[in-house]
Design an enzyme around this catalytic site. Structure first.
Site, short mmCIF file in Angstrom:
data_model
loop_
_atom_site.label_atom_id
_atom_site.label_comp_id
_atom_site.label_asym_id
_atom_site.label_seq_id
_atom_site.Cartn_x
_atom_site.Cartn_y
_atom_site.Cartn_z
N GLU A 120 -21.93 31.45 27.11
CA GLU A 120 -22.69 31.66 28.15
C GLU A 120 -21.58 31.95 29.50
O GLU A 120 -21.08 30.69 29.80
CB GLU A 120 -23.72 30.83 28.46
CG GLU A 120 -24.79 31.37 29.84
CD GLU A 120 -25.65 30.15 30.05
OE1 GLU A 120 -26.33 30.30 31.02
OE2 GLU A 120 -25.51 29.14 29.52
N LYS A 177 -30.69 37.54 30.55
CA LYS A 177 -31.48 36.56 30.21
C LYS A 177 -32.67 36.85 30.93
O LYS A 177 -32.93 36.90 32.19
CB LYS A 177 -30.96 35.15 31.00
CG LYS A 177 -31.58 33.97 30.37
CD LYS A 177 -30.69 32.73 30.75
CE LYS A 177 -31.29 31.42 30.53
NZ LYS A 177 -30.44 30.27 31.13
N CYS A 203 -28.74 30.11 26.43
CA CYS A 203 -29.20 28.95 27.02
C CYS A 203 -30.45 28.53 26.86
O CYS A 203 -31.04 28.25 25.66
CB CYS A 203 -28.69 28.91 28.27
SG CYS A 203 -28.43 27.12 28.84
#
Length: 532
Positions: free
Chosen positions: A285, A348, A400
């Site tokens: 990430e 995300k 994440c």
């Protein structure tokens, strides 16, 4: 028997002691300790204390025992928040402790409700363990969604190393594993009380038989499922995958002075694994701490494109994303192909509150340091599955925090992904137990969906997880390194959980309503009898 009859919890101190004992067992059952057998008995002490407090008629004592257990076990799971907000949010010790306590208290609310139920339930009913397990599971399900959700270290995650037990999650999700653990805990507590008080034996024997049949059946299914999955793996051509772990310390990661050094680290590590002929390369990430598509960072972007050309294989990296003409910033994953550059991306969708955006900024302005490096992020709005040119593989990228949400992750395989990538930056957590906890939750995502996972973490733990939850190729923490392993894409089709989602958890919610209604009516009857 005589000794058992003396084991009544009559004093508040004894009750609090048993609550602390249960909280300690939970702490030891999860990473870093991983003493997973303790989870199967962790609730027995506090449930006995709650039973006795409830029968003594002290609602205050019941509430206090529940609160002590719930809060301390919550702190055991999220103690690392204090270090994170102090190191990267600029908070002092007092505010760091308040922040940690606030999160622990939110988690504690669910265990607190369960404690109230345990104190007022009918322990002589053969269905008590079933109702207790259903209520606990329902509370975990609610925890996944309320206040944006924070399903961190649910009970079932304690068994991530016990592969035969967790295979049922491809039907039930992680919630089914939690259900099993609580079913046995409640049964053992019920049997203890029955032996101590010499009550009728039929109910506890029925409960024990039911619990063991369920456990044996689930474990038997687990062994069978593992053998089937491994046989399928042997018939599936593997893809050699390389994960590059740059290990950039969070305190300097976003510095402009680090941009070239960051690119250099990833370039050098990538070149070091090219002799192993990887077919797919994955970075963590925000491995690239700049806008990968922006002309303003053209010099750095060209170096990433050149590295892809030199590698000659698809490269997936985390970076900041943006859309021309907009001021929004995205936490994105970009797929680059040789001679084509960026061909696909995913932004995300489920952001971290207080880490990637500030909810109610006027109220939580003192935490702005946590998002100060890049500002508030904007959630993505499209779930992307990325096909790899030259490989019979379709990748779903989970970024994440998203990896702790079962329903979100399952949508990637549901939309065609046969390999999942979890890219993360756990540098926030230092050397605490949080990186290991975060990794353990990815194991259940692999099993739930029967889909292998490639995990790329900035400072670790990176590695690979098979469709059965077996971990291999794991990296050490805080080391710039690489790991190269074979990955077998899912060729077994969609699991029940992938296809239908949280059916089991919703069923538990229905049973929980029944359990709460029965406990409520029992409380009313007890109060009326006392008033007479």
């Amino acid at each position: 028997m005589v000794l058992l009859q003396r084991l009544h919890v009559t004093s508040p101190i004894a009750g609090f002691g048993l609550a602390l004992c249960s909280a300690l067992f939970i702490y030891l059952s999860i990473p870093k300790f991983d003493w997973w057998p303790l989870a199967w008995v962790a609730f027995v002490p506090v449930m006995i204390a709650l039973h006795d407090a409830g029968r003594n008629g002290s609602l205050t004592r019941v509430a206090l025992i529940s609160l002590v257990f719930a809060f301390v076990s919550g702190v055991a799971k999220v103690y690392w928040i204090r270090e994170t907000v102090m190191n990267y949010g600029g908070l002092n010790l007092a505010l760091g402790l308040v922040s940690m306590a606030g999160v622990a208290f939110v988690i504690a609310l669910y265990a607190f409700v369960f404690g109230l139920y345990a104190a007022r339930a009918d322990w002589k009913s053969p269905l008590f363990p079933l109702f207790a397990a259903a209520l606990w599971t329902a509370l975990e399900y609610i925890q996944t969604y309320v206040f944006t959700g924070f399903p961190w270290e649910l009970l079932g995650y304690s068994q991530y190393l016990v592969l035969p037990v967790i295979q049922i999650s491809n039907f039930t999700g992680v919630y089914g594993v939690s259900f099993l653990i609580m079913l046995l805990n409640a049964t053992l507590a019920m049997v203890f009380i029955a032996l101590r008080e010499r009550t009728a034996w039929r109910a506890p024997v029925f409960a024990m038989v039911l619990s063991w049949l369920v456990l044996i059946g689930a474990t038997g299914y687990g062994w069978w499922s593992i053998s089937q999955a491994r046989a399928l793996e042997r018939m599936t051509p593997p893809v050699k995958v390389a994960v590059v772990q740059g290990s950039k310390e969070q305190g300097i990661k976003w510095s402009e002075a680090e941009l070239q050094r960051t690119v250099d680290v990833y370039r050098d590590l990538t070149k070091s694994i090219l002799p192993q002929a990887p077919e797919f390369i994955v970075f963590p990430e925000t491995a690239m701490t700049f806008w990968l598509e922006s002309p303003a960072y053209e010099a750095y972007n060209e170096q990433v494109y050149a590295l892809t050309e030199e590698a000659g294989v698809p490269l997936l990296t985390g970076a900041l994303g943006y859309r021309p003409g907009e001021e929004d910033i995205y936490n994105s994953a970009f797929l680059l192909l040789p001679e084509r550059g960026i061909v696909s991306s995913y932004s995300k969708m489920h952001l971290v509150p207080f880490g990637e955006y500030l909810p109610i900024p006027s109220l939580f302005s003192f935490l702005s340091g946590l998002t100060g490096a890049i500002g508030d992020l904007t959630p993505g709005d499209e779930l992307t599955v990325m096909p790899l040119t030259g490989q019979d593989m379709r990748v779903g990228t989970v970024i994440c925090y998203e990896s702790i949400f079962p329903d979100l992750v399952r949508r990637f395989p549901l939309n065609g992904a046969d390999v999942l990538v979890v890219m993360t930056n756990d540098a926030w957590f230092g050397t605490s137990s949080a990186p290991a906890q975060h990794f353990s939750m990815a194991v259940l995502r692999a099993v739930e969906n029967g889909t292998p996972i490639i995990r790329a973490a900035n400072t670790g733990i990176s590695g690979f997880i098979s469709a059965t939850g077996a971990v291999y190729g794991a990296t050490p923490m805080l080391v710039a390194t690489t790991t190269v392993e074979n990955v077998h894409p899912n060729r077994g089709g969609l699991t029940f959980y992938t296809r239908y989602g949280d059916v089991f958890a919703l069923l538990c919610c229905v049973l929980a309503v029944v359990a709460a209604a029965l406990a409520g009516s029992r409380t009313v009857i007890l109060l009326r009898s006392k008033s007479k």
